[in-house]
Design an enzyme around this catalytic site. Structure first.
Site, PDB file in Angstrom:
ATOM      1  N   SER A 141       0.857  -1.187   0.000  1.00 56.41           N
ATOM      2  CA  SER A 141       0.000   0.000   0.000  1.00 56.41           C
ATOM      3  C   SER A 141       0.886   1.226   0.000  1.00 56.41           C
ATOM      4  O   SER A 141       2.057   1.165   0.403  1.00 56.41           O
ATOM      5  CB  SER A 141      -0.894  -0.002   1.247  1.00 56.41           C
ATOM      6  OG  SER A 141      -1.536   1.252   1.427  1.00 56.41           O
ATOM      7  N   TYR A 199      -2.432  -0.839  10.626  1.00 58.37           N
ATOM      8  CA  TYR A 199      -2.368  -1.057   9.171  1.00 58.37           C
ATOM      9  C   TYR A 199      -1.040  -0.552   8.615  1.00 58.37           C
ATOM     10  O   TYR A 199      -0.381  -1.247   7.841  1.00 58.37           O
ATOM     11  CB  TYR A 199      -3.533  -0.345   8.495  1.00 58.37           C
ATOM     12  CG  TYR A 199      -3.668  -0.657   7.026  1.00 58.37           C
ATOM     13  CD1 TYR A 199      -4.290  -1.827   6.600  1.00 58.37           C
ATOM     14  CD2 TYR A 199      -3.172   0.214   6.055  1.00 58.37           C
ATOM     15  CE1 TYR A 199      -4.413  -2.127   5.256  1.00 58.37           C
ATOM     16  CE2 TYR A 199      -3.291  -0.075   4.705  1.00 58.37           C
ATOM     17  CZ  TYR A 199      -3.913  -1.243   4.309  1.00 58.37           C
ATOM     18  OH  TYR A 199      -4.024  -1.535   2.973  1.00 58.37           O
TER      19      TYR A 199
END
Length: 246
Positions: A102, A115
């Site tokens: 990501s 995350y």
């Protein structure tokens, strides 16, 4: 995603697809499923680590179990799947390992510590593994790191940057991300960020002092972009608790 012509061509290829259910956060499950794949299908030459979860809570409000789950699925699973399939790739000096990380594995934001930590870990794992393969002169095994911006899958529904900036940085369509990733894989590209602006943000974060990065985040509205998402998740949780009489 195939066009009509591609669909017609694929229809005559007699392709066979195998699916398996596996909890990638549990290494025993990964190893046992990998053994089933070897017996029922054959050796795997392309490994795509794509599983991802997020807790959707501020750090001090997040149950420890959800933090552990995020780390296990988003980061630790890469170790288990790679250990399961890399030995044969090394033996054949042929294969491709793809890490779908990501943009939050390259730079972070507030409110999604679990995350960000897991994606930073996935990026670090991928880069170290790539260096190890190069050091071992296993040039037949390729690696590709995929770092997309916000993808419109609903995972981060509610995430908002500054409204004046949003038209220039809208959530990415999944089909677009897949096409970009496939192009990178087929051309043995070591890394791809989508959109290209993410390269610039990563570069700026690397060279600017921290306070300057904070100013840049505030200008983009990226400093608290996850807060609406977290608020929505909290509201949904409260609604479910109310419905269940908890």
């Amino acid at each position: 995603v195939a066009g009509d012509g591609e669909k017609d061509a694929l229809a005559h290829c007699n392709l066979q697809v195998y699916t398996y259910t596996c909890d990638v956060g549990k290494r025993e499950n990964v190893y046992s499923t990998a053994e089933r794949v070897r017996k029922e299908v054959g050796e795997v030459s392309v490994l795509v680590n794509n599983a991802g979860v997020v807790s959707g809570h501020h750090l001090l409000e997040c149950p420890d179990e959800l933090i552990e789950r995020t780390m296990m699925v988003n980061c630790h699973a890469h170790f288990w799947t790679t250990k399961a399939f890399l030995p044969k790739m090394l033996e054949m000096n042929h294969g491709h390992i793809v890490t779908v990380a990501s943009s939050l594995g390259l730079f972070s934001t507030a409110g999604v510590e679990d995350y960000c930590a897991s994606k930073f870990g996935a990026v670090g794992f991928h880069e170290s593994l790539s260096h190890e393969l190069k050091a071992a002169e296993k040039d037949g095994i390729k690696t590709t790191l995929v770092c997309p911006y916000l993808v419109d899958t609903g995972m981060f529904r509610g995430c908002r940057i500054r409204k004046e900036i949003e038209p220039f940085l809208p959530p990415l369509k999944p089909e677009y991300c897949v096409k970009q990733a496939m192009r990178a894989i087929l051309t043995d590209q070591p890394m791809i960020c989508t959109p290209r602006l993410m390269y610039m943000v990563t570069f700026m974060k690397s060279i600017l002092p921290f306070e300057a990065v904070v100013c840049m985040y505030r200008f983009l509205g990226a400093d608290k972009c996850m807060y609406p998402f977290i608020a929505q998740r909290k509201q949904a949780t409260n609604n479910n608790e109310a419905k269940n009489g908890i």
